[in-house]
Design an enzyme around this catalytic site. Structure first.
Site, PDB file in Angstrom:
ATOM      1  N   LYS A   5      22.930  -9.391  -0.449  1.00 52.68           N
ATOM      2  CA  LYS A   5      24.397  -9.923  -0.664  1.00 52.68           C
ATOM      3  C   LYS A   5      25.304  -9.205   0.310  1.00 52.68           C
ATOM      4  CE  LYS A   5      23.170  -9.960  -5.555  1.00 52.68           C
ATOM      5  NZ  LYS A   5      23.139  -9.213  -6.742  1.00 52.68           N
TER       6      LYS A   5
ATOM      7  N   HIS B 273       6.501   6.609  11.512  1.00 59.03           N
ATOM      8  CA  HIS B 273       6.030   6.692   9.890  1.00 59.03           C
ATOM      9  C   HIS B 273       5.115   7.913   9.802  1.00 59.03           C
ATOM     10  CE1 HIS B 273       4.308   5.033   6.293  1.00 59.03           C
ATOM     11  NE2 HIS B 273       3.554   3.876   6.650  1.00 59.03           N
TER      12      HIS B 273
ATOM     13  N   ARG C 269      11.716   2.864   3.247  1.00 59.64           N
ATOM     14  CA  ARG C 269      11.121   2.092   4.198  1.00 59.64           C
ATOM     15  C   ARG C 269      12.273   0.949   4.702  1.00 59.64           C
ATOM     16  NH1 ARG C 269       5.356  -0.722   4.749  1.00 59.64           N
ATOM     17  NH2 ARG C 269       4.888   1.355   5.252  1.00 59.64           N
TER      18      ARG C 269
ATOM     19  N   ARG D 186       0.819  -1.262  -0.051  1.00 60.20           N
ATOM     20  CA  ARG D 186       0.062   0.119   0.056  1.00 60.20           C
ATOM     21  C   ARG D 186       0.691   1.345  -0.027  1.00 60.20           C
ATOM     22  NH1 ARG D 186      -4.899  -0.323   3.032  1.00 60.20           N
ATOM     23  NH2 ARG D 186      -5.722  -2.477   2.789  1.00 60.20           N
ATOM     24  N   THR D 187       1.632   1.405   1.046  1.00 55.85           N
ATOM     25  CA  THR D 187       2.534   2.659   0.891  1.00 55.85           C
ATOM     26  C   THR D 187       3.324   2.791  -0.176  1.00 55.85           C
ATOM     27  OG1 THR D 187       2.762   2.233   3.324  1.00 55.85           O
ATOM     28  CG2 THR D 187       3.933   3.851   2.490  1.00 55.85           C
TER      29      THR D 187
END
Lengths: 411, 338
Positions: free
Chosen positions: B102, B152, B124, B74-75
């Site tokens: 990696k 957030h 994020r 969603r974000t």
């Protein structure tokens, strides 16, 4: 190597380990101290004029993670007890023997044997053979032994060998995964945190088991009011328990991690201000026996990370002396007690003939200017890495000269 | 809903002084008037998004990288739509399956994105503080789309915008005294932290409610009242904000089971009756229907603002992208920060 001429240090104030500094001289022959107090240099002696500064025993740093000679020498440290958390861990006699010889001749390492194989907390390693190889103590390292049965057996074994057990007191069930102490700072930053009581619980168990086993328990860092109370009461009961702390825990509280500063990510974590004050009180009343650096230099690959992903630990060897001297300037302790915290008690716990200025002991000597100002700069440290939470902080006190076994380390 | 949003130009300092930040990493950096500034800026995008032609060219020629080190649907979509509606070139980097795996360090990834000359980076990450760490290493604006349990900020802003629209429809837009209950896994929630910071900054009366194992220590220090009893927490509140309970926390270490959680902390029709009669229901999504919120509550036409939150999300993210890129775009009055 040709034999060194005897060394006489004159014109200093002697902080011998018993009593406040008094004017006097000290004479060493070979690697030992031969006379202290009212002595004069003899013909052929090398003489050093201390010019009114403090002459004290070399610092014995009880519990470091790296043998970082330049940093130790800068800080006036002549011996360090090396934690078993090495790659690979000190759980095998040959590794202990190698570590014991690693710093010689100008620095002595006293290895601490791993209490369990691989520090996994399960099986006993060859503690007796490691003792013969030079181990001066036994420790669970950075971790706490979760299985109380294992812990009891290790303590019994250590007691039989006459080795102190050095513990890291954080209850693994409560503190597992935590990177900060419970409180407003951790909650605002969204850091996984554990209550301060995790330390008290661990100390309570370890003290109980040590008492049962008749072992000498040394808790490397006690950082909370509740745990210090337990130690205080155990000492009153006559239990063989001693404890230490690093300057970070008496200088800083958890607000130092604000901004996600990974140089302030320590284990145990920095605590609430009330706990910091309890540490100061315990330094003053004698509950705390040792101040050590916990020296653990960590480069950017370990520290330039999100807070929770960064490795704990700080490079502390260079700031150990000035920050402990700060306690003297603040009137928390006197110079005599400072010498006990940095030299006398660590030597006693490890059972090594050092830590005092006394005829017959190893000539480990530091000349210290207790007032000399300087600024801690993480970019310009002697240590292998500059991970100090005291970056850019002005401090006072510096080792001007250092002798290990009568030999000039720096003059 | 009122048709006349206030004009930002008259209420705030001129030009770049209205928002003197390179990045948006957290609500904790913003005084109340800067929060209101972003809300006011978003109003124009709410209006645009309701038109048939939802496209403008204010960010034409700019590259926005959405670097998501943690999975999100969603974000990520919301930021992508926001960037595209403003005319920017939007690139999504799903770092959860990239070179990060990696062993490349976060700083190296950040330096790489910087070298690609991104004009804004949306991040994020699963670790608290990770976004700040990157923001300090790159030249362009960085927007926090969620870092660990820390913050957030765009979620809190879109929630506030949703609440304000709703309040306006009731004849007020004053957060002071608004009673808001935030319920669920407060401990692990960045949404809760950002909302607490924003709502308390604007004067709302905030309550948080969670089972003891999911309540952060010393949360009262953030100027909220803490409840473990849900019925008491929602008593007479104006807004009930439910949080998602992560699947992995549903059975075992934190709470016994999903059905017991619903029994104690689920928002049901019956329970909602304890809140004020007009109370608004919110949820940042995705919902666990039948766990923290019942379907008849979530889908309630008058009470639930859950889809409005999604709508406001796009507008808020457009506002943030617009405001933060003004310096790079050379908008008059938006000089570089010293």
């Amino acid at each position: 190597m040709k034999p060194m001429a005897p060394l006489t240090i004159t014109g200093g104030k002697l902080l011998t380990g018993s009593g406040e500094p008094t004017a006097g001289a000290i004479r060493c022959e070979g690697d030992h101290i031969t006379a202290v107090g009212d002595v004069a240099a003899q013909d052929g002696d090398r003489t050093v004029d201390a010019k009114g500064k403090i002459v004290m025993p070399g610092i014995i740093d009880l519990g470091v993670f790296e043998i970082d000679k330049p940093a130790f020498h800068f800080g006036g440290v002549t011996r360090a007890a090396l934690m078993p958390d090495q790659p690979p861990p000190l759980d095998y006699p040959a590794r202990v023997r190698f570590a014991a010889s690693f710093g010689k001749p100008d620095f002595w390492v006293h290895p601490i044997a791993a209490a369990t194989r691989g520090l996994e907390g399960n099986e006993l390693p060859e503690l007796g053979l490691m003792k013969d190889a030079g181990a001066k103590a036994v420790s669970s390292g950075r971790k706490w032994i979760t299985d109380s049965g294992v812990m009891l057996r290790v303590l019994q074994y250590a007691a039989m060998l006459g080795l102190p057990f050095i513990s890291h007191a954080e209850d693994a069930g409560i503190a597992g995964g935590a990177v900060a102490t419970d409180g407003e700072t951790a909650t605002r930053l969204g850091l996984a945190s554990a209550p301060a009581e995790a330390e008290a619980l661990a100390v309570m168990r370890d003290v109980t088991l040590a008492e049962m086993a008749g072992a000498h328990l040394h808790i490397r860092q006690v950082t909370t009011a509740a745990a210090l109370d337990i130690v205080r009461k155990a000492k009153d009961r006559g239990v063989r328990v001693t404890c230490g702390v690093t300057p970070a825990h008496f200088m800083l509280s958890d607000i130092a991690v604000n901004g996600f500063l990974t140089f302030a990510r320590l284990s145990p974590p920095l605590r609430a201000e009330s706990d910091r004050r309890a540490v100061l009180a315990a330094l003053a009343d004698g509950t705390i026996d040792v101040v050590a650096s916990g020296h653990d230099p960590r480069g950017p690959e370990d520290k330039r990370l999100p807070f929770a992903d960064a490795a704990p630990g700080m490079a502390g060897a260079e700031t150990l002396l000035p920050l402990t001297l700060q306690l003297v300037r603040d009137g928390v302790i006197d110079m005599t007690r400072m010498a006990q915290l940095l030299c006398v008690n660590p030597a006693k716990i490890l059972g090594v003939p050092a830590g005092r200025l006394e005829a017959g002991l190893e000539a480990d000597i530091a000349i210290v200017d207790p007032d000399r100002p300087w600024i801690v700069d993480s970019d310009r440290m002697e240590a292998q890495a500059g991970n100090t939470p005291f970056d850019k902080q002005p401090v006072q006190g510096r080792a001007l000269a250092l002798f290990k076994g009568g030999m000039d380390v720096k003059v | 809903m009122s048709d006349t949003p206030p004009s930002p130009s008259t209420r705030y300092p001129a030009g770049g002084q209205a928002f003197p930040h390179k990045d948006l990493t957290g609500i904790s950096d913003l005084p109340p008037w800067q929060i209101l500034y972003l809300l006011d800026e978003a109003e124009q995008w709410v209006a645009l998004n309701r038109q048939r032609n939802k496209h403008v060219d204010v960010l034409a020629g700019l590259t926005i990288i959405n670097a998501f080190f943690e999975n999100s649907t969603r974000t990520l979509l919301s930021f992508e739509i926001a960037g595209k509606r403003l005319g920017a070139d939007v690139v999504n980097m799903h770092a959860a399956q990239s070179s990060v795996k990696k062993g490349e360090t976060l700083i190296d990834t950040a330096t790489t994105l910087n070298a690609m000359r991104a004009d804004a980076i949306v991040i994020r990450h699963a670790s608290s503080g990770a976004v700040r760490l990157i923001a300090d290493k790159v030249d362009c604006p960085v927007l926090n789309a969620g870092d660990g349990r820390h913050e957030h900020p765009t979620q809190a802003l879109l929630d506030a915008l949703t609440m304000r629209q709703w309040m306006r429809s009731r004849g007020s837009e004053e957060f002071t005294g608004l009673k808001v209950a935030i319920c669920g896994d407060i401990l692990h929630s960045r949404v809760a932290r950002s909302n607490v910071l924003l709502l308390t900054a604007l004067g709302a009366d905030v309550r948080v409610c969670a089972p003891p194992a999911l309540m952060p220590a010393a949360i009262e220090q953030m100027r909220v009242s803490a409840y473990t009893n849900f019925d008491e927490a929602i008593d007479d509140v104006d807004v009930v904000m439910m949080l998602r309970l992560q699947n992995e926390r549903m059975s075992g270490p934190f709470i016994p089971s999903a059905r017991e959680y619903r029994h104690l902390y689920g928002l049901t029709q019956t329970r909602l009756k304890r809140a004020a009669p007009h109370a608004l229901v919110m949820h940042p999504g995705p919902m666990n229907r039948g766990v923290e919120i019942d379907s008849d509550v979530a889908d309630h036409l008058e009470r639930s603002a859950i889809t409005t939150q999604v709508e406001m999300g796009v507008a808020i993210r457009m506002a943030c992208l617009d405001v933060l890129t003004r310096r790079a775009r050379g908008i008059e009055g938006w000089e570089a920060l010293s």
